[in-house]
Design a protein around this motif. Structure first.
Motif, short mmCIF file in Angstrom:
data_model
loop_
_atom_site.label_atom_id
_atom_site.label_comp_id
_atom_site.label_asym_id
_atom_site.label_seq_id
_atom_site.Cartn_x
_atom_site.Cartn_y
_atom_site.Cartn_z
N ARG A 61 13.82 -10.34 -13.59
CA ARG A 61 13.84 -9.79 -12.24
C ARG A 61 12.66 -10.35 -11.46
N ASP A 109 10.60 2.56 -6.49
CA ASP A 109 10.68 2.81 -7.94
C ASP A 109 9.76 1.85 -8.68
N GLN A 163 9.74 -2.00 -9.81
CA GLN A 163 9.49 -2.04 -11.27
C GLN A 163 8.06 -2.53 -11.54
N SER A 175 23.88 -1.73 -7.33
CA SER A 175 23.17 -2.09 -6.10
C SER A 175 24.05 -1.92 -4.87
N PHE A 189 16.19 -4.90 -18.37
CA PHE A 189 15.79 -3.52 -18.69
C PHE A 189 16.84 -2.50 -18.26
C1 LIG Z 1 20.16 1.72 -9.69
S1 LIG Z 1 18.58 1.16 -9.94
C2 LIG Z 1 17.89 0.66 -8.39
C3 LIG Z 1 18.59 0.02 -7.31
C4 LIG Z 1 18.65 -1.46 -7.29
N1 LIG Z 1 19.75 -1.88 -8.10
C5 LIG Z 1 17.39 -2.13 -7.76
O1 LIG Z 1 17.34 -2.53 -8.90
O2 LIG Z 1 16.46 -2.28 -6.96
C6 LIG Z 1 17.64 2.66 -9.99
C7 LIG Z 1 16.32 2.62 -10.73
O3 LIG Z 1 16.53 3.01 -12.07
C8 LIG Z 1 15.40 2.61 -12.82
N2 LIG Z 1 15.86 2.13 -14.13
C9 LIG Z 1 16.83 1.25 -14.37
N3 LIG Z 1 16.95 1.05 -15.70
C10 LIG Z 1 16.03 1.82 -16.30
C11 LIG Z 1 15.64 2.05 -17.65
N4 LIG Z 1 16.23 1.42 -18.67
N5 LIG Z 1 14.65 2.94 -17.89
C12 LIG Z 1 14.06 3.60 -16.88
N6 LIG Z 1 14.37 3.41 -15.58
C13 LIG Z 1 15.33 2.53 -15.29
C14 LIG Z 1 14.71 1.50 -12.05
O4 LIG Z 1 13.41 1.90 -11.65
C15 LIG Z 1 15.61 1.30 -10.86
O5 LIG Z 1 14.90 0.98 -9.69
#
Ligand SMILES: C[S@@+](CC[C@H](N)C(=O)[O-])C[C@H]1O[C@@H](n2cnc3c(N)ncnc32)[C@H](O)[C@@H]1O
Ligand code: SF4
Length: 447
Positions: free
Chosen positions: A177, A202, A165, A107, A61
């Motif tokens: 995941r 999140d 998620q 990350s 995703f």
């Molecule tokens: C950089 S990531 C989080 C940090 C870490 N890499 C993790 O996955 O736990 C930040 C957040 O963006 C959100 N995210 C990532 N892809 C997304 C998408 N396609 N649509 C909406 N939210 C998204 C997710 O909730 C994720 O936890």
């Protein structure tokens, strides 16, 4: 969903900036950026965003700027470039107070304990980081171990932001995941026991095979961990931009109506557990600074979503990082190889940006206030922008008059989005966007 609501779920930007990133252009370069930095007021409050564009897994995703790696060497190389950029930019920022540091990705939880300590020490030695500065990081629980918990705590972390998620195993397989509740709880407990004062989690709705009950059940597990904040994002499915999202079968995705119901079900659980709704996708316990800023009208929106971090300049460091200065936006080059070469050669890392016009500032302000406060105060607009505010005020009044859904009300001098209209606030904000007419195909669903 009725016809009058259907047009409100059309793709629109998330308005983490205005103008939005697709309007950035190469006319804004390193030289412009550094001139803008040098012009900052001597007491300008600075917020730092550091980007780590790597992960050791690739969730189907994911919409972030990241790349999967299976060894640590690319991180080591990247950090050399990041340190070079830190030193260069700090040389221009000088003694201006740094009031917040945020590590995102990708990350940053991949960082080894020694590197956490080293980069933090560098930041504190070259920037004037204030004693009360916020220090937050995004953590993927699957990366974490004791030495890293210790290192983040020793570095002075004030908030851990943990990706969950959804806990439904069927959803987790479909998004590649796998992450248990227990694995997540270990991270929450480890951070809290080491004195990290605030935890964010999140969550996502709109994922493949996700159900209304599944979203509610994940929310119940999340609230059992008592995070101070929860972000509940709608999954943005943009496989034409993020190729790995093609691994998600379109047929397994919920439609707009189901997405809406999932978001509501999770939100109901959060509210029943004492969380306050903030903006259109955040929740916080009443003691949290975000809940307080939502009440006193100081909530802000930037590339990290909603934030309480009041600053005059946001400086993005690392590949793809975006900054916001009073004069405009700047984005670093996205490709990590290019970024590293340019940072280390001294060529400079800026790829593009945009200088704000007076009209951008006016519309950007109206959009930010609508997204944060769910209202536009006409007097505040006139005070800031004078007669130039009138076209935006007319647009707001027209929106209120056209509304057939009970989404918008008018009181003297204020146009307000009602509780029923809040999930659609992006679509209402889009009415102030002077650039939008050009194309909407690139954005994700509004709800
Ligand atoms: C950089 S990531 C989080 C940090 C870490 N890499 C993790 O996955 O736990 C930040 C957040 O963006 C959100 N995210 C990532 N892809 C997304 C998408 N396609 N649509 C909406 N939210 C998204 C997710 O909730 C994720 O936890
Ligand atoms: S969601 Fe987090 S761990 Fe998964 S690919 Fe994206 S940045 Fe990496």
């Amino acid at each position: 969903m009725s016809d009058s609501l259907a047009h409100l779920t059309k793709p629109v930007p998330r308005y983490t900036s205005y103008p939005t990133a697709p309007h950035f252009h190469a006319g804004i370069d390193q030289r412009t950026y550094e001139a803008w930095l040098a012009e900052l007021a001597p007491d300008a409050r600075v917020s730092l965003y550091l980007h780590l564009p790597f992960c050791d897994r690739l969730c189907w995703f994911c919409g972030c700027h990241t790349k999967q790696i299976n060894r640590y060497a690319p991180v080591t190389q990247y950090l050399e470039a990041l340190k070079a950029e830190i030193v260069r930019i700090a040389g221009i920022v000088g003694n201006r107070p740094v009031t917040a540091i945020h590590w995102g990705g990708g990350s940053p939880s991949l960082l080894a304990a020694d590197d956490i300590a080293q980069v933090t020490a560098l930041l504190r030695s070259v920037f004037n980081v204030t004693p009360s500065a916020e220090f937050s990081v995004e953590l993927d629980p699957s990366d974490m171990e004791d030495a890293k918990f210790d290192a983040w705590a020793a570095a002075g972390l004030t908030r851990a932001s943990i990706g969950v998620q959804d806990f439904d195993p069927k959803v987790q397989v479909a998004i590649n995941r796998l992450q248990s509740f227990e694995q997540t709880k270990v991270v929450v407990d480890a951070m809290r026991s080491r004195g990290v004062g605030s935890v964010n989690i999140d969550m996502l709705y709109g994922l493949p095979h996700q159900t209304i009950e599944g979203a509610a059940s994940t929310a119940r597990q999340v609230v059992s961990l008592r995070p101070d904040r929860v972000a509940l994002f709608g999954y943005a499915h943009v496989p034409w931009i993020k190729k790995h999202q093609t691994m998600i079968e379109e047929a397994s995705l919920p439609d707009s109506q189901a997405r809406f119901a999932q978001a509501n079900a999770a939100a109901d659980v959060l509210r029943a557990a004492g969380y306050v709704s903030i903006g259109f996708d955040h929740f916080a316990l009443p003691h949290d600074s975000m809940a307080k800023s939502a009440v006193d009208g100081t909530l802000q929106r930037n590339f990290q979503g909603y934030t309480v971090d009041e600053h005059d300049a946001l400086i993005g460091l690392g590949a793809s990082a975006i900054g916001r200065l009073p004069q405009g936006y700047i984005q670093n080059v996205v490709a990590t190889g290019d970024y590293q070469r340019r940072a280390l050669s001294g060529e400079g890392t800026v790829a593009k940006g945009i200088a704000l016009t007076d009209d951008d500032r006016l519309r950007g302000y109206a959009i930010e206030r609508l997204m944060c406060d769910f209202q536009v105060d006409f007097n505040a607009l006139r005070q800031r922008f004078g007669g130039a505010a009138e076209p935006v005020i007319c647009e707001a009044v027209a929106m209120a008059m056209e509304d057939q859904n009970g989404h918008i009300t008018m009181r003297p001098g204020v146009m307000e989005v009602t509780a029923a209209g809040r999930p659609f606030v992006r679509s209402y904000a889009a009415r102030f966007d002077a650039y939008l007419a050009q194309d909407t195909a690139r954005y994700s669903k509004a709800v």
